[in-house]
Scaffold this motif. Sequence first.
Motif, PDB file in Angstrom:
ATOM      1  N   TYR A 146      41.994  32.759  34.336  1.00 39.56           N
ATOM      2  CA  TYR A 146      40.824  33.319  35.002  1.00 39.56           C
ATOM      3  C   TYR A 146      40.479  32.578  36.286  1.00 39.56           C
ATOM      4  O   TYR A 146      40.746  31.384  36.415  1.00 39.56           O
ATOM      5  CB  TYR A 146      39.601  33.246  34.069  1.00 39.56           C
ATOM      6  N   HIS A 156      37.170  32.663  39.500  1.00 43.54           N
ATOM      7  CA  HIS A 156      35.859  33.192  39.913  1.00 43.54           C
ATOM      8  C   HIS A 156      35.724  32.973  41.417  1.00 43.54           C
ATOM      9  O   HIS A 156      35.668  31.829  41.861  1.00 43.54           O
ATOM     10  CB  HIS A 156      34.770  32.438  39.137  1.00 43.54           C
ATOM     11  N   ASN A 208      41.082  42.043  26.650  1.00 47.04           N
ATOM     12  CA  ASN A 208      40.236  42.663  27.678  1.00 47.04           C
ATOM     13  C   ASN A 208      39.341  43.727  27.053  1.00 47.04           C
ATOM     14  O   ASN A 208      39.651  44.262  25.985  1.00 47.04           O
ATOM     15  CB  ASN A 208      41.098  43.245  28.802  1.00 47.04           C
ATOM     16  N   CYS A 229      34.609  32.750  29.693  1.00 39.33           N
ATOM     17  CA  CYS A 229      35.624  33.816  29.841  1.00 39.33           C
ATOM     18  C   CYS A 229      36.550  33.792  28.632  1.00 39.33           C
ATOM     19  O   CYS A 229      36.784  34.808  27.977  1.00 39.33           O
ATOM     20  CB  CYS A 229      36.467  33.617  31.091  1.00 39.33           C
ATOM     21  N   HIS A 286      36.490  36.714  25.728  1.00 37.27           N
ATOM     22  CA  HIS A 286      37.660  37.604  25.716  1.00 37.27           C
ATOM     23  C   HIS A 286      38.507  37.433  24.455  1.00 37.27           C
ATOM     24  O   HIS A 286      39.268  38.331  24.099  1.00 37.27           O
ATOM     25  CB  HIS A 286      38.500  37.399  26.979  1.00 37.27           C
ATOM     26  N   TRP A 290      46.872  34.978  29.684  1.00 34.26           N
ATOM     27  CA  TRP A 290      45.868  35.249  30.720  1.00 34.26           C
ATOM     28  C   TRP A 290      45.252  33.956  31.224  1.00 34.26           C
ATOM     29  O   TRP A 290      45.076  32.997  30.464  1.00 34.26           O
ATOM     30  CB  TRP A 290      44.741  36.136  30.168  1.00 34.26           C
ATOM     31  N   PHE A 316      34.990  28.275  32.974  1.00 32.63           N
ATOM     32  CA  PHE A 316      35.780  29.371  32.397  1.00 32.63           C
ATOM     33  C   PHE A 316      35.748  29.402  30.873  1.00 32.63           C
ATOM     34  O   PHE A 316      36.316  30.301  30.274  1.00 32.63           O
ATOM     35  CB  PHE A 316      37.210  29.302  32.921  1.00 32.63           C
ATOM     36  N   MET A 371      41.225  38.121  36.397  1.00 33.77           N
ATOM     37  CA  MET A 371      42.073  37.647  35.303  1.00 33.77           C
ATOM     38  C   MET A 371      43.495  38.137  35.558  1.00 33.77           C
ATOM     39  O   MET A 371      43.706  39.261  36.006  1.00 33.77           O
ATOM     40  CB  MET A 371      41.539  38.041  33.923  1.00 33.77           C
TER      41      MET A 371
END
Lengths: 105, 177
Positions: free
Chosen positions: B133, B135, B164, B151, B155, B131, B148, B112
Amino acid sequence: MRAAILLSIAGIVLASGSHAGEHRIGMAGMAYAPATIEAKVGDTLVFVNDDTQAHNVLTATVGFSTDLGKQDPGSETTVTLRKSGAFDLECVIHEEMRARVVVRP
Amino acid sequence: MHKIVVISLASVFAAGLAGYTLAGPDRVAFPSGYTERFVLYNTVDRPDRKTIRFMYVSPETHTKAKASEPAPDGTILIMEDHRAKVDASGGVQFGSDGRLVPTDQITNIFVMEKRAGWGDAYPPAVRNGDWDYAHYLPDGKPKADAKFDGCFSCHRNRAGRDFNFTYTKYLMDREGK
Ligand SMILES: [Cu+2]
Protein backbone atom coordinates in the motif's frame (compact mmCIF):
# COMPACT_ATOMS: atom_id res chain seq x y z
CA MET A 1 -69.59 -6.32 5.50
CA ARG A 2 -67.14 -8.00 3.18
CA ALA A 3 -67.22 -4.97 0.88
CA ALA A 4 -66.41 -2.71 3.83
CA ILE A 5 -63.37 -4.79 4.79
CA LEU A 6 -62.11 -4.77 1.20
CA LEU A 7 -62.54 -1.02 1.05
CA SER A 8 -60.64 -0.47 4.25
CA ILE A 9 -57.81 -2.71 3.06
CA ALA A 10 -57.69 -0.71 -0.16
CA GLY A 11 -57.49 2.42 1.98
CA ILE A 12 -54.50 1.05 3.87
CA VAL A 13 -52.73 0.17 0.64
CA LEU A 14 -53.39 3.64 -0.74
CA ALA A 15 -52.17 5.25 2.46
CA SER A 16 -48.95 3.22 2.50
CA GLY A 17 -48.37 4.13 -1.12
CA SER A 18 -48.16 7.80 -0.31
CA HIS A 19 -45.99 7.61 2.81
CA ALA A 20 -42.33 6.79 3.06
CA GLY A 21 -41.70 3.63 5.01
CA GLU A 22 -39.00 2.88 7.53
CA HIS A 23 -37.16 -0.42 7.48
CA ARG A 24 -35.21 -1.31 10.60
CA ILE A 25 -32.33 -3.72 10.16
CA GLY A 26 -30.69 -5.28 13.20
CA MET A 27 -27.20 -6.75 13.54
CA ALA A 28 -27.52 -9.00 16.62
CA GLY A 29 -25.50 -12.20 16.52
CA MET A 30 -23.39 -10.90 13.63
CA ALA A 31 -26.23 -11.06 11.08
CA TYR A 32 -28.37 -8.43 9.37
CA ALA A 33 -32.03 -9.04 10.16
CA PRO A 34 -33.95 -9.08 7.95
CA ALA A 35 -31.40 -10.13 5.32
CA THR A 36 -33.74 -9.29 2.44
CA ILE A 37 -35.38 -5.89 2.36
CA GLU A 38 -38.08 -4.82 -0.08
CA ALA A 39 -38.56 -1.08 -0.13
CA LYS A 40 -39.48 1.80 -2.38
CA VAL A 41 -37.92 5.08 -3.34
CA GLY A 42 -38.25 7.56 -0.47
CA ASP A 43 -38.20 4.89 2.22
CA THR A 44 -35.49 4.88 4.84
CA LEU A 45 -33.24 2.09 6.04
CA VAL A 46 -32.34 2.33 9.71
CA PHE A 47 -29.36 0.18 10.63
CA VAL A 48 -29.47 -0.65 14.32
CA ASN A 49 -26.42 -2.17 15.93
CA ASP A 50 -28.15 -4.26 18.58
CA ASP A 51 -25.11 -6.53 18.82
CA THR A 52 -22.27 -6.46 21.37
CA GLN A 53 -19.50 -5.61 18.87
CA ALA A 54 -18.88 -3.02 16.16
CA HIS A 55 -20.24 -3.56 12.65
CA ASN A 56 -20.50 -1.59 9.45
CA VAL A 57 -22.57 -1.36 6.29
CA LEU A 58 -20.94 -1.29 2.88
CA THR A 59 -22.63 -1.44 -0.51
CA ALA A 60 -20.20 -2.19 -3.35
CA THR A 61 -22.85 -2.55 -6.06
CA VAL A 62 -22.06 -0.11 -8.89
CA GLY A 63 -24.50 2.82 -8.91
CA PHE A 64 -25.34 2.33 -5.23
CA SER A 65 -21.89 1.99 -3.63
CA THR A 66 -21.84 3.55 -0.17
CA ASP A 67 -19.76 3.05 2.95
CA LEU A 68 -21.63 4.06 6.08
CA GLY A 69 -18.57 3.71 8.33
CA LYS A 70 -18.13 1.86 11.58
CA GLN A 71 -21.14 1.49 13.87
CA ASP A 72 -20.57 0.86 17.55
CA PRO A 73 -23.03 -1.18 19.63
CA GLY A 74 -26.16 0.81 20.44
CA SER A 75 -25.83 3.17 17.48
CA GLU A 76 -28.20 3.72 14.56
CA THR A 77 -27.54 4.96 11.03
CA THR A 78 -30.35 6.10 8.73
CA VAL A 79 -30.18 6.12 4.94
CA THR A 80 -32.82 7.46 2.54
CA LEU A 81 -33.36 5.36 -0.59
CA ARG A 82 -33.15 7.84 -3.47
CA LYS A 83 -33.22 5.57 -6.51
CA SER A 84 -34.73 2.27 -7.58
CA GLY A 85 -32.77 -0.89 -8.21
CA ALA A 86 -31.16 -3.70 -6.22
CA PHE A 87 -27.95 -3.74 -4.22
CA ASP A 88 -26.03 -5.89 -1.79
CA LEU A 89 -24.95 -4.99 1.74
CA GLU A 90 -21.95 -6.38 3.55
CA CYS A 91 -20.13 -5.67 6.80
CA VAL A 92 -16.56 -4.49 6.22
CA ILE A 93 -15.43 -6.24 9.40
CA HIS A 94 -17.36 -9.51 8.94
CA GLU A 95 -17.42 -10.87 5.42
CA GLU A 96 -20.22 -13.32 6.21
CA MET A 97 -22.68 -10.55 7.22
CA ARG A 98 -24.73 -9.87 4.09
CA ALA A 99 -28.10 -8.57 3.01
CA ARG A 100 -29.86 -7.57 -0.18
CA VAL A 101 -32.10 -4.58 -0.77
CA VAL A 102 -34.60 -4.22 -3.61
CA VAL A 103 -35.95 -0.69 -4.15
CA ARG A 104 -39.05 -0.23 -6.29
CA PRO A 105 -39.84 3.10 -8.00
CA MET B 1 28.33 -12.21 9.96
CA HIS B 2 25.33 -14.45 9.45
CA LYS B 3 24.24 -13.87 13.04
CA ILE B 4 24.38 -10.09 12.61
CA VAL B 5 22.07 -10.25 9.59
CA VAL B 6 19.56 -12.35 11.50
CA ILE B 7 19.53 -9.94 14.41
CA SER B 8 19.04 -6.88 12.24
CA LEU B 9 16.10 -8.55 10.44
CA ALA B 10 14.53 -9.34 13.79
CA SER B 11 14.81 -5.74 14.87
CA VAL B 12 13.08 -4.61 11.67
CA PHE B 13 10.14 -6.89 12.47
CA ALA B 14 10.04 -5.68 16.06
CA ALA B 15 9.76 -2.09 14.87
CA GLY B 16 6.41 -2.85 13.22
CA LEU B 17 5.26 -1.95 9.72
CA ALA B 18 7.01 1.41 9.80
CA GLY B 19 10.28 -0.45 10.04
CA TYR B 20 10.09 -2.21 6.70
CA THR B 21 12.64 -0.68 4.45
CA LEU B 22 11.37 -2.01 1.13
CA ALA B 23 7.65 -1.53 1.52
CA GLY B 24 4.82 0.94 1.05
CA PRO B 25 5.55 4.03 -1.09
CA ASP B 26 9.15 2.91 -1.69
CA ARG B 27 7.90 0.35 -4.17
CA VAL B 28 4.24 1.26 -4.75
CA ALA B 29 4.90 4.19 -7.04
CA PHE B 30 2.51 7.06 -7.68
CA PRO B 31 0.67 5.99 -10.86
CA SER B 32 1.19 9.12 -12.97
CA GLY B 33 -1.59 9.90 -15.42
CA TYR B 34 -3.98 7.37 -13.88
CA THR B 35 -7.04 9.55 -14.46
CA GLU B 36 -6.48 9.20 -18.23
CA ARG B 37 -5.03 5.69 -18.38
CA PHE B 38 -6.87 3.73 -15.69
CA VAL B 39 -10.42 2.37 -15.70
CA LEU B 40 -12.84 4.08 -13.29
CA TYR B 41 -14.88 1.04 -12.26
CA ASN B 42 -16.88 2.39 -9.31
CA THR B 43 -17.49 5.38 -7.04
CA VAL B 44 -18.29 4.95 -3.36
CA ASP B 45 -20.20 7.55 -1.35
CA ARG B 46 -18.86 8.06 2.14
CA PRO B 47 -21.51 10.39 3.64
CA ASP B 48 -20.10 10.43 7.18
CA ARG B 49 -16.83 11.88 5.83
CA LYS B 50 -18.49 14.01 3.11
CA THR B 51 -16.31 12.18 0.63
CA ILE B 52 -16.74 10.30 -2.66
CA ARG B 53 -14.15 7.65 -3.41
CA PHE B 54 -13.25 7.14 -7.07
CA MET B 55 -12.04 3.57 -7.65
CA TYR B 56 -9.62 2.95 -10.52
CA VAL B 57 -7.91 -0.21 -11.83
CA SER B 58 -4.88 -0.67 -14.08
CA PRO B 59 -6.15 -1.32 -17.65
CA GLU B 60 -3.49 -3.90 -18.60
CA THR B 61 -4.58 -6.27 -15.82
CA HIS B 62 -8.29 -5.38 -15.91
CA THR B 63 -8.84 -7.08 -19.27
CA LYS B 64 -7.45 -10.36 -17.85
CA ALA B 65 -9.15 -10.23 -14.43
CA LYS B 66 -11.72 -12.85 -13.42
CA ALA B 67 -13.93 -12.93 -10.32
CA SER B 68 -12.98 -16.52 -9.57
CA GLU B 69 -9.23 -15.85 -9.56
CA PRO B 70 -6.97 -13.53 -7.58
CA ALA B 71 -6.29 -10.27 -9.43
CA PRO B 72 -3.47 -10.65 -11.99
CA ASP B 73 0.11 -9.92 -10.96
CA GLY B 74 0.82 -6.23 -11.40
CA THR B 75 -2.73 -5.10 -10.62
CA ILE B 76 -2.95 -1.55 -9.26
CA LEU B 77 -6.09 -0.32 -7.50
CA ILE B 78 -6.51 3.35 -6.66
CA MET B 79 -8.92 4.97 -4.23
CA GLU B 80 -9.06 8.71 -4.95
CA ASP B 81 -10.98 10.73 -2.35
CA HIS B 82 -13.00 13.74 -3.54
CA ARG B 83 -14.71 16.20 -1.26
CA ALA B 84 -18.50 16.14 -1.62
CA LYS B 85 -20.49 19.24 -2.58
CA VAL B 86 -22.15 20.73 0.49
CA ASP B 87 -24.87 23.33 1.01
CA ALA B 88 -24.56 26.60 2.97
CA SER B 89 -25.06 24.80 6.27
CA GLY B 90 -22.43 22.18 5.48
CA GLY B 91 -24.80 19.32 4.71
CA VAL B 92 -24.03 17.04 1.77
CA GLN B 93 -26.04 17.56 -1.40
CA PHE B 94 -27.50 14.85 -3.59
CA GLY B 95 -27.60 14.83 -7.38
CA SER B 96 -30.62 13.87 -9.49
CA ASP B 97 -29.23 10.32 -9.47
CA GLY B 98 -29.57 10.23 -5.68
CA ARG B 99 -25.81 10.17 -5.19
CA LEU B 100 -23.38 12.53 -3.46
CA VAL B 101 -21.98 15.18 -5.81
CA PRO B 102 -18.18 15.06 -6.09
CA THR B 103 -16.12 18.24 -6.39
CA ASP B 104 -12.73 18.40 -8.13
CA GLN B 105 -11.04 18.78 -4.76
CA ILE B 106 -8.99 15.63 -4.13
CA THR B 107 -7.84 15.00 -0.58
CA ASN B 108 -6.03 11.65 -0.67
CA ILE B 109 -4.90 9.05 -3.19
CA PHE B 110 -4.53 5.55 -1.79
CA VAL B 111 -2.81 2.97 -3.97
CA MET B 112 -2.63 -0.81 -3.58
CA GLU B 113 -0.47 -2.86 -5.90
CA LYS B 114 0.43 -6.54 -6.05
CA ARG B 115 3.68 -8.01 -7.32
CA ALA B 116 4.88 -11.58 -6.88
CA GLY B 117 6.95 -11.85 -3.71
CA TRP B 118 6.05 -8.49 -2.22
CA GLY B 119 4.13 -10.11 0.61
CA ASP B 120 7.31 -11.80 1.82
CA ALA B 121 8.24 -8.50 3.48
CA TYR B 122 5.45 -8.97 6.02
CA PRO B 123 4.84 -11.53 8.77
CA PRO B 124 2.02 -14.03 8.10
CA ALA B 125 -0.30 -12.36 10.63
CA VAL B 126 -0.08 -9.06 8.72
CA ARG B 127 0.47 -10.09 5.11
CA ASN B 128 -2.19 -9.33 2.48
CA GLY B 129 -1.12 -11.88 -0.13
CA ASP B 130 1.34 -9.98 -2.34
CA TRP B 131 -0.39 -6.59 -1.97
CA ASP B 132 1.33 -3.51 -0.64
CA TYR B 133 0.00 0.00 0.00
CA ALA B 134 0.91 3.64 -0.44
CA HIS B 135 -0.76 6.93 0.48
CA TYR B 136 -0.21 9.94 -1.78
CA LEU B 137 -1.32 13.54 -1.64
CA PRO B 138 -2.86 15.33 -4.66
CA ASP B 139 0.58 16.71 -5.67
CA GLY B 140 1.84 13.13 -6.09
CA LYS B 141 4.10 13.20 -3.03
CA PRO B 142 3.83 10.40 -0.45
CA LYS B 143 2.05 11.41 2.73
CA ALA B 144 4.88 11.86 5.21
CA ASP B 145 3.34 10.35 8.33
CA ALA B 146 1.23 7.70 6.59
CA LYS B 147 0.46 4.54 8.56
CA PHE B 148 -0.43 1.33 6.77
CA ASP B 149 -1.36 -0.93 9.68
CA GLY B 150 -5.01 0.04 9.15
CA CYS B 151 -4.87 -0.85 5.43
CA PHE B 152 -3.44 -4.29 6.16
CA SER B 153 -5.73 -5.14 9.07
CA CYS B 154 -8.96 -3.98 7.40
CA HIS B 155 -8.22 -5.57 4.00
CA ARG B 156 -7.46 -8.88 5.75
CA ASN B 157 -11.22 -9.02 6.36
CA ARG B 158 -11.51 -9.89 2.65
CA ALA B 159 -8.78 -12.53 2.46
CA GLY B 160 -11.28 -14.69 0.58
CA ARG B 161 -11.78 -11.97 -2.03
CA ASP B 162 -8.12 -11.18 -2.75
CA PHE B 163 -7.95 -8.56 0.02
CA ASN B 164 -10.16 -5.94 -1.67
CA PHE B 165 -13.66 -4.65 -1.06
CA THR B 166 -14.90 -3.28 -4.37
CA TYR B 167 -12.85 -4.75 -7.23
CA THR B 168 -13.63 -8.46 -6.88
CA LYS B 169 -17.25 -7.49 -6.18
CA TYR B 170 -17.24 -5.54 -9.45
CA LEU B 171 -15.92 -8.60 -11.32
CA MET B 172 -18.50 -10.87 -9.66
CA ASP B 173 -21.35 -8.57 -10.66
CA ARG B 174 -19.95 -8.19 -14.18
CA GLU B 175 -19.88 -11.98 -14.56
CA GLY B 176 -23.30 -12.38 -12.91
CA LYS B 177 -21.93 -14.36 -9.94
CU1 LIG C 1 -19.96 -6.96 11.30
